[in-house]
Design a protein around this motif. Structure first.
Motif, mmCIF file in Angstrom:
data_model
loop_
_atom_site.group_PDB
_atom_site.id
_atom_site.type_symbol
_atom_site.label_atom_id
_atom_site.label_comp_id
_atom_site.label_asym_id
_atom_site.label_seq_id
_atom_site.Cartn_x
_atom_site.Cartn_y
_atom_site.Cartn_z
ATOM 1 N N VAL A 59 -57.393 5.258 57.645
ATOM 2 C CA VAL A 59 -58.177 4.845 56.480
ATOM 3 C C VAL A 59 -57.226 4.771 55.295
ATOM 4 C CG1 VAL A 59 -60.127 5.410 54.982
ATOM 5 C CG2 VAL A 59 -60.217 5.981 57.431
ATOM 6 N N LEU A 60 -57.028 3.572 54.755
ATOM 7 C CA LEU A 60 -55.948 3.331 53.804
ATOM 8 C C LEU A 60 -56.429 3.305 52.355
ATOM 9 C CD1 LEU A 60 -54.227 0.397 55.747
ATOM 10 C CD2 LEU A 60 -53.842 2.861 56.019
ATOM 11 N N SER A 61 -55.626 3.918 51.470
ATOM 12 C CA SER A 61 -55.786 3.804 50.018
ATOM 13 C C SER A 61 -54.441 3.361 49.460
ATOM 14 C CB SER A 61 -56.186 5.147 49.406
ATOM 15 O OG SER A 61 -57.417 5.604 49.927
ATOM 16 N N PHE A 62 -54.451 2.438 48.502
ATOM 17 C CA PHE A 62 -53.215 1.882 47.966
ATOM 18 C C PHE A 62 -53.084 2.197 46.481
ATOM 19 C CE2 PHE A 62 -54.705 -0.882 51.417
ATOM 20 C CZ PHE A 62 -53.626 -0.788 52.282
ATOM 21 N N GLY A 63 -51.853 2.479 46.046
ATOM 22 C CA GLY A 63 -51.654 2.770 44.638
ATOM 23 C C GLY A 63 -50.229 3.166 44.330
ATOM 24 N N ALA A 64 -50.034 3.685 43.122
ATOM 25 C CA ALA A 64 -48.712 4.099 42.666
ATOM 26 C C ALA A 64 -48.376 5.477 43.235
ATOM 27 C CB ALA A 64 -48.660 4.141 41.143
ATOM 28 N N THR A 65 -47.136 5.646 43.661
ATOM 29 C CA THR A 65 -46.707 6.914 44.252
ATOM 30 C C THR A 65 -46.899 8.084 43.290
ATOM 31 O OG1 THR A 65 -45.151 5.859 45.772
ATOM 32 C CG2 THR A 65 -44.696 8.146 45.161
ATOM 33 N N GLY A 66 -46.539 7.901 42.029
ATOM 34 C CA GLY A 66 -46.693 8.974 41.048
ATOM 35 C C GLY A 66 -48.142 9.395 40.882
ATOM 36 N N LYS A 67 -49.034 8.432 40.911
ATOM 37 C CA LYS A 67 -50.456 8.741 40.772
ATOM 38 C C LYS A 67 -50.962 9.476 42.012
ATOM 39 C CE LYS A 67 -54.621 6.625 38.940
ATOM 40 N NZ LYS A 67 -55.207 5.369 38.403
ATOM 41 N N PHE A 68 -50.487 9.062 43.187
ATOM 42 C CA PHE A 68 -50.874 9.762 44.409
ATOM 43 C C PHE A 68 -50.407 11.213 44.381
ATOM 44 C CE2 PHE A 68 -51.241 5.609 46.924
ATOM 45 C CZ PHE A 68 -52.619 5.697 46.996
ATOM 46 N N TYR A 69 -49.195 11.438 43.880
ATOM 47 C CA TYR A 69 -48.698 12.817 43.804
ATOM 48 C C TYR A 69 -49.654 13.680 42.977
ATOM 49 C CZ TYR A 69 -46.348 16.956 42.267
ATOM 50 O OH TYR A 69 -46.086 18.279 41.977
ATOM 51 N N ALA A 70 -50.073 13.152 41.828
ATOM 52 C CA ALA A 70 -50.976 13.911 40.965
ATOM 53 C C ALA A 70 -52.285 14.213 41.683
ATOM 54 C CB ALA A 70 -51.236 13.140 39.674
ATOM 55 N N PRO A 141 -42.289 2.239 35.250
ATOM 56 C CA PRO A 141 -41.161 2.980 35.838
ATOM 57 C C PRO A 141 -41.382 4.488 35.902
ATOM 58 C CG PRO A 141 -40.618 2.215 33.630
ATOM 59 C CD PRO A 141 -41.920 1.570 33.995
ATOM 60 N N LYS A 142 -42.364 4.996 35.170
ATOM 61 C CA LYS A 142 -42.668 6.427 35.228
ATOM 62 C C LYS A 142 -43.503 6.780 36.449
ATOM 63 C CE LYS A 142 -42.444 7.133 30.209
ATOM 64 N NZ LYS A 142 -43.191 7.567 28.991
ATOM 65 N N LEU A 143 -44.168 5.785 37.014
ATOM 66 C CA LEU A 143 -45.043 6.025 38.150
ATOM 67 C C LEU A 143 -44.559 5.368 39.435
ATOM 68 C CD1 LEU A 143 -48.556 5.460 36.501
ATOM 69 C CD2 LEU A 143 -47.512 7.656 37.096
ATOM 70 N N ALA A 144 -43.886 4.240 39.289
ATOM 71 C CA ALA A 144 -43.562 3.421 40.458
ATOM 72 C C ALA A 144 -42.049 3.269 40.619
ATOM 73 C CB ALA A 144 -44.207 2.037 40.321
ATOM 74 N N PRO A 145 -41.505 3.638 41.767
ATOM 75 C CA PRO A 145 -40.060 3.511 41.999
ATOM 76 C C PRO A 145 -39.546 2.079 41.861
ATOM 77 C CG PRO A 145 -41.009 5.023 43.568
ATOM 78 C CD PRO A 145 -42.165 4.411 42.838
ATOM 79 N N TYR A 146 -40.356 1.092 42.198
ATOM 80 C CA TYR A 146 -39.906 -0.286 42.034
ATOM 81 C C TYR A 146 -39.768 -0.643 40.555
ATOM 82 C CZ TYR A 146 -40.198 -1.551 46.977
ATOM 83 O OH TYR A 146 -39.978 -1.644 48.321
ATOM 84 N N GLY A 147 -40.602 -0.058 39.717
ATOM 85 C CA GLY A 147 -40.455 -0.256 38.282
ATOM 86 C C GLY A 147 -39.187 0.391 37.767
ATOM 87 N N GLN A 148 -38.884 1.561 38.284
ATOM 88 C CA GLN A 148 -37.646 2.244 37.901
ATOM 89 C C GLN A 148 -36.437 1.431 38.350
ATOM 90 O OE1 GLN A 148 -37.284 6.228 39.447
ATOM 91 N NE2 GLN A 148 -35.701 6.766 37.982
ATOM 92 N N ALA A 149 -36.505 0.875 39.552
ATOM 93 C CA ALA A 149 -35.403 0.044 40.052
ATOM 94 C C ALA A 149 -35.243 -1.209 39.193
ATOM 95 C CB ALA A 149 -35.665 -0.340 41.510
ATOM 96 N N ALA A 150 -36.356 -1.746 38.712
ATOM 97 C CA ALA A 150 -36.292 -2.919 37.840
ATOM 98 C C ALA A 150 -35.564 -2.593 36.540
ATOM 99 C CB ALA A 150 -37.700 -3.428 37.538
ATOM 100 N N MET A 151 -35.874 -1.444 35.953
ATOM 101 C CA MET A 151 -35.222 -1.054 34.714
ATOM 102 C C MET A 151 -33.736 -0.772 34.936
ATOM 103 S SD MET A 151 -37.518 -1.452 32.492
ATOM 104 C CE MET A 151 -36.557 -0.839 31.104
ATOM 105 N N GLU A 152 -33.394 -0.190 36.069
ATOM 106 C CA GLU A 152 -31.983 0.048 36.392
ATOM 107 C C GLU A 152 -31.240 -1.283 36.541
ATOM 108 O OE1 GLU A 152 -32.064 2.455 39.895
ATOM 109 O OE2 GLU A 152 -32.827 4.221 38.842
ATOM 110 N N THR A 153 -31.903 -2.274 37.120
ATOM 111 C CA THR A 153 -31.290 -3.595 37.288
ATOM 112 C C THR A 153 -31.041 -4.256 35.941
ATOM 113 O OG1 THR A 153 -32.339 -3.893 39.458
ATOM 114 C CG2 THR A 153 -31.626 -5.887 38.304
ATOM 115 N N LEU A 154 -32.024 -4.193 35.057
ATOM 116 C CA LEU A 154 -31.858 -4.771 33.726
ATOM 117 C C LEU A 154 -30.714 -4.082 32.982
ATOM 118 C CD1 LEU A 154 -35.597 -5.141 32.660
ATOM 119 C CD2 LEU A 154 -33.990 -7.007 33.143
ATOM 120 N N ALA A 155 -30.616 -2.767 33.105
ATOM 121 C CA ALA A 155 -29.529 -2.032 32.447
ATOM 122 C C ALA A 155 -28.186 -2.447 33.024
ATOM 123 C CB ALA A 155 -29.747 -0.525 32.617
ATOM 124 N N ARG A 156 -28.126 -2.612 34.325
ATOM 125 C CA ARG A 156 -26.876 -3.014 34.988
ATOM 126 C C ARG A 156 -26.433 -4.397 34.518
ATOM 127 N NH1 ARG A 156 -24.599 -1.618 40.057
ATOM 128 N NH2 ARG A 156 -22.522 -2.582 40.120
#
Length: 256
Positions: A59-70, A141-156
């Motif tokens: 039974v699947l639920s989809f969402g942001a990893t950070g939100k699931f942790y909470a 980027p505070k909740l989703a690793p792909y958002g964090q990776a996006a910000m790291e890419t822009l910085a790079r």
């Protein structure tokens, strides 16, 4: 002959009991699975195959990893977490919210810069430095690793300040994708799995961000507290390691 008939009648309940144990699905269980939003499409397909092959149901639920942790920390009744990173499952194991012995990397994600417009995104992502677009969608980027990776890419790329005023954030990668798919953003950093199937880009144009532009997006799975003895949870973790599931995962652009 009568003796034989009597013997068969007496053994019938035992035979029926044995048959019920051997019938596919007779002992099927279900497990509630929290799934990172980027893994929506492949997990839907895997869940269907899993039920078909084992009789168990995910039974699947989809969402942001950070939100699931909470939610998990607050006692949400999930049996398995399929995270978009490796740090959250590690933390869950360390804090006693899950079984650290069950943690493994089920996929390594790839980040893509995507536009629904064909030919708009070039093969090196130089479109980001142009000024002819208004909005760039990313996951929070505070909740989703792909958002964090996006910000790291822009910085790079040295573009963080240049694009900052045009960034629109989705709560998770699914929402970032919807911003672009709906036309509300010309560009977006999304999971490659959202725009790729069967090894082909489904629509528009994309730049697959080189892996060395950001930290690896290792996506780990872990069995959560209380689900270690759930046969469906055990079976699903095994199934994710199997070739049938891995063929689906590869088809959506993930590595291992």
């Amino acid at each position: 002959m009568p003796d034989v008939i009597v013997a068969s009648a007496r053994s019938l309940p035992l035979l029926l009991a044995i048959a019920s144990l051997l019938t596919p699905g007779a002992r099927a269980e279900e497990v509630s699975v929290a799934v990172a939003a980027n893994f929506t499409a492949p997990m839907q397909e895997i869940a269907r195959l899993f039920e078909q092959d084992t009789g168990h149901r995910a039974v699947l639920s989809f969402g942001a990893t950070g939100k699931f942790y909470a939610q998990i920390a607050q006692g949400a009744p999930f049996g398995i977490l399929l995270a978009a990173d490796d740090r959250t499952p590690e933390r869950i194991g360390r804090e006693g919210l899950g079984d650290p012995q069950t943690r493994f990397t089920y996929a390594i994600g790839q980040l893509a810069l995507w536009s629904r417009q064909p030919g708009y995104v070039d093969a090196e992502g130089r479109v980001l430095a142009r000024n002819d677009w208004q909005h760039l969608a990313i996951a929070n980027p505070k909740l989703a690793p792909y958002g964090q990776a996006a910000m790291e890419t822009l910085a790079r790329m040295g573009l963080t300040d240049q694009v900052q005023g045009r960034v629109v954030q989705g709560e998770n990668i699914a929402q970032a994708y919807q911003f672009v798919a709906s036309g509300n953003a010309e560009l977006g950093f999304v999971a490659l799995s959202q725009v790729m199937q069967g090894g082909q880009l489904r629509a528009g144009s994309a730049w697959i961000v080189p892996a060395d532009m950001h930290r690896p997006i290792r996506q780990d799975a872990i069995v959560l507290k209380g689900a270690q003895a759930n046969p469906a949870a055990v079976a699903l973790m095994q199934y994710l390691r199997g070739e049938r599931a891995r063929a689906v995962i590869r088809a959506y652009g993930y590595a291992f």
